[in-house]
Design a protein around this motif. Structure first.
Motif, mmCIF file in Angstrom:
data_model
loop_
_atom_site.group_PDB
_atom_site.id
_atom_site.type_symbol
_atom_site.label_atom_id
_atom_site.label_comp_id
_atom_site.label_asym_id
_atom_site.label_seq_id
_atom_site.Cartn_x
_atom_site.Cartn_y
_atom_site.Cartn_z
ATOM 1 N N MET A 1 0.933 -1.173 -0.140
ATOM 2 C CA MET A 1 -0.024 -0.037 0.092
ATOM 3 C C MET A 1 0.798 1.335 0.007
ATOM 4 S SD MET A 1 -3.256 1.257 2.423
ATOM 5 C CE MET A 1 -3.367 0.049 3.427
ATOM 6 N N SER A 2 0.462 2.274 -1.039
ATOM 7 C CA SER A 2 1.345 3.397 -0.846
ATOM 8 C C SER A 2 0.790 4.430 0.080
ATOM 9 C CB SER A 2 1.391 4.260 -2.090
ATOM 10 O OG SER A 2 0.103 4.480 -2.895
ATOM 11 N N GLU A 3 1.636 5.647 0.279
ATOM 12 C CA GLU A 3 1.311 6.627 1.156
ATOM 13 C C GLU A 3 -0.029 7.433 0.704
ATOM 14 O OE1 GLU A 3 2.824 7.801 3.913
ATOM 15 O OE2 GLU A 3 3.971 5.942 4.159
ATOM 16 N N PRO A 4 -0.857 7.955 1.559
ATOM 17 C CA PRO A 4 -2.023 8.744 1.075
ATOM 18 C C PRO A 4 -1.467 10.160 0.434
ATOM 19 C CG PRO A 4 -2.165 8.367 3.355
ATOM 20 C CD PRO A 4 -0.814 7.885 2.698
ATOM 21 N N THR A 5 -2.173 10.411 -0.807
ATOM 22 C CA THR A 5 -1.750 11.512 -1.260
ATOM 23 C C THR A 5 -2.665 12.928 -1.276
ATOM 24 O OG1 THR A 5 -2.876 10.818 -3.406
ATOM 25 C CG2 THR A 5 -0.644 10.289 -3.001
ATOM 26 N N GLY A 6 -2.203 13.751 -1.547
ATOM 27 C CA GLY A 6 -3.195 14.881 -1.477
ATOM 28 C C GLY A 6 -2.881 15.956 -2.897
ATOM 29 N N LYS A 7 -3.975 16.736 -3.182
ATOM 30 C CA LYS A 7 -3.604 17.727 -4.402
ATOM 31 C C LYS A 7 -3.265 18.793 -4.126
ATOM 32 C CE LYS A 7 -5.720 18.444 -8.814
ATOM 33 N NZ LYS A 7 -6.843 17.794 -9.497
ATOM 34 N N TYR A 8 -2.303 19.510 -4.385
ATOM 35 C CA TYR A 8 -1.747 20.827 -4.426
ATOM 36 C C TYR A 8 -1.618 21.524 -5.637
ATOM 37 C CZ TYR A 8 -0.729 18.202 -0.032
ATOM 38 O OH TYR A 8 -0.793 17.436 1.154
ATOM 39 N N SER A 9 -1.682 22.783 -5.154
ATOM 40 C CA SER A 9 -1.587 23.756 -6.536
ATOM 41 C C SER A 9 -0.322 24.742 -6.070
ATOM 42 C CB SER A 9 -2.727 24.799 -6.583
ATOM 43 O OG SER A 9 -2.353 25.917 -7.404
ATOM 44 N N ILE A 10 0.644 24.382 -6.860
ATOM 45 C CA ILE A 10 1.998 25.046 -6.846
ATOM 46 C C ILE A 10 2.382 26.038 -7.959
ATOM 47 C CG2 ILE A 10 2.851 23.379 -5.516
ATOM 48 C CD1 ILE A 10 4.589 22.686 -7.860
ATOM 49 N N THR A 11 3.034 27.118 -7.649
ATOM 50 C CA THR A 11 3.612 28.018 -8.813
ATOM 51 C C THR A 11 4.949 27.958 -8.805
ATOM 52 O OG1 THR A 11 1.688 29.422 -8.421
ATOM 53 C CG2 THR A 11 3.466 30.479 -9.562
ATOM 54 N N MET A 12 5.413 27.724 -10.382
ATOM 55 C CA MET A 12 6.842 27.587 -10.551
ATOM 56 C C MET A 12 7.121 28.432 -11.986
ATOM 57 S SD MET A 12 7.645 23.856 -11.646
ATOM 58 C CE MET A 12 7.009 23.007 -10.268
ATOM 59 N N PRO A 13 8.451 28.839 -12.234
ATOM 60 C CA PRO A 13 8.521 29.336 -13.347
ATOM 61 C C PRO A 13 8.249 28.470 -14.717
ATOM 62 C CG PRO A 13 10.376 29.658 -12.176
ATOM 63 C CD PRO A 13 9.507 28.862 -11.375
ATOM 64 N N ARG A 14 7.642 28.940 -15.784
ATOM 65 C CA ARG A 14 7.195 27.914 -16.570
ATOM 66 C C ARG A 14 8.060 26.984 -17.212
ATOM 67 N NH1 ARG A 14 3.855 31.483 -19.729
ATOM 68 N NH2 ARG A 14 2.125 30.786 -18.583
ATOM 69 N N ASP A 15 9.434 27.636 -17.380
ATOM 70 C CA ASP A 15 10.588 26.954 -18.132
ATOM 71 C C ASP A 15 10.841 25.917 -17.176
ATOM 72 O OD1 ASP A 15 11.663 28.615 -16.336
ATOM 73 O OD2 ASP A 15 13.580 28.685 -17.287
ATOM 74 N N ILE A 16 10.776 25.927 -16.202
ATOM 75 C CA ILE A 16 11.218 24.738 -15.027
ATOM 76 C C ILE A 16 10.142 23.881 -15.150
ATOM 77 C CG2 ILE A 16 11.574 24.017 -12.745
ATOM 78 C CD1 ILE A 16 12.843 26.754 -12.364
ATOM 79 N N ALA A 17 8.923 24.117 -15.207
ATOM 80 C CA ALA A 17 7.720 23.195 -15.297
ATOM 81 C C ALA A 17 7.759 22.586 -16.618
ATOM 82 C CB ALA A 17 6.401 23.971 -15.139
ATOM 83 N N GLU A 18 7.994 23.295 -17.408
ATOM 84 C CA GLU A 18 8.057 22.668 -18.911
ATOM 85 C C GLU A 18 9.351 21.465 -18.930
ATOM 86 O OE1 GLU A 18 5.723 22.247 -21.138
ATOM 87 O OE2 GLU A 18 4.626 23.642 -19.855
ATOM 88 N N ALA A 19 10.326 22.096 -18.632
ATOM 89 C CA ALA A 19 11.557 21.224 -18.380
ATOM 90 C C ALA A 19 11.191 19.831 -17.607
ATOM 91 C CB ALA A 19 12.765 21.800 -18.075
ATOM 92 N N ALA A 20 10.646 19.794 -16.623
ATOM 93 C CA ALA A 20 10.349 18.947 -15.669
ATOM 94 C C ALA A 20 9.204 17.859 -16.322
ATOM 95 C CB ALA A 20 9.800 19.244 -14.309
ATOM 96 N N ARG A 21 8.168 18.456 -17.082
ATOM 97 C CA ARG A 21 7.074 17.914 -17.885
ATOM 98 C C ARG A 21 7.915 16.925 -18.809
ATOM 99 N NH1 ARG A 21 2.032 18.407 -17.627
ATOM 100 N NH2 ARG A 21 2.414 20.795 -16.843
#
Length: 87
Positions: free
Chosen positions: A1-21
């Motif tokens: 069984m895995s840990e419970p999760t939650g949904k969060y909204s975060i803000t980060m620079p677009r270029d970092i988010a796209e590189a991570a995606r």
């Protein structure tokens, strides 16, 4: 069984988010970000331990750090050679 999760909204620079995606692969962006945050928490915890140790015992000399790095590199090389002998 895995840990419970939650949904969060975060803000980060677009270029970092796209590189991570792009790098997140099949596990998805959420798993990629969770792993990155977990690594940062580990680093923060280690930095806290180092600060406590240095407060009690004084700073670690550069020579001591280099000696430990050298020992780690030797141990890794020996482990790699041992794995090659088994194969």
């Amino acid at each position: 069984m895995s840990e419970p999760t939650g949904k969060y909204s975060i803000t980060m620079p677009r270029d970092i988010a796209e590189a991570a995606r792009v790098r997140s692969g099949p596990s998805g962006l959420s798993a990629y970000v969770a792993a990155a945050v977990a690594r940062q928490i580990e680093r923060d915890n280690l930095n806290e331990l180092i600060a406590v140790a240095e407060a009690e015992h004084g700073p670690i000399a550069d020579e001591e750090i280099q000696a430990l790095r050298d020992a780690l590199h030797r141990a890794r090389r020996e482990q790699t050679r041992g794995e090659a002998d088994v194969a």
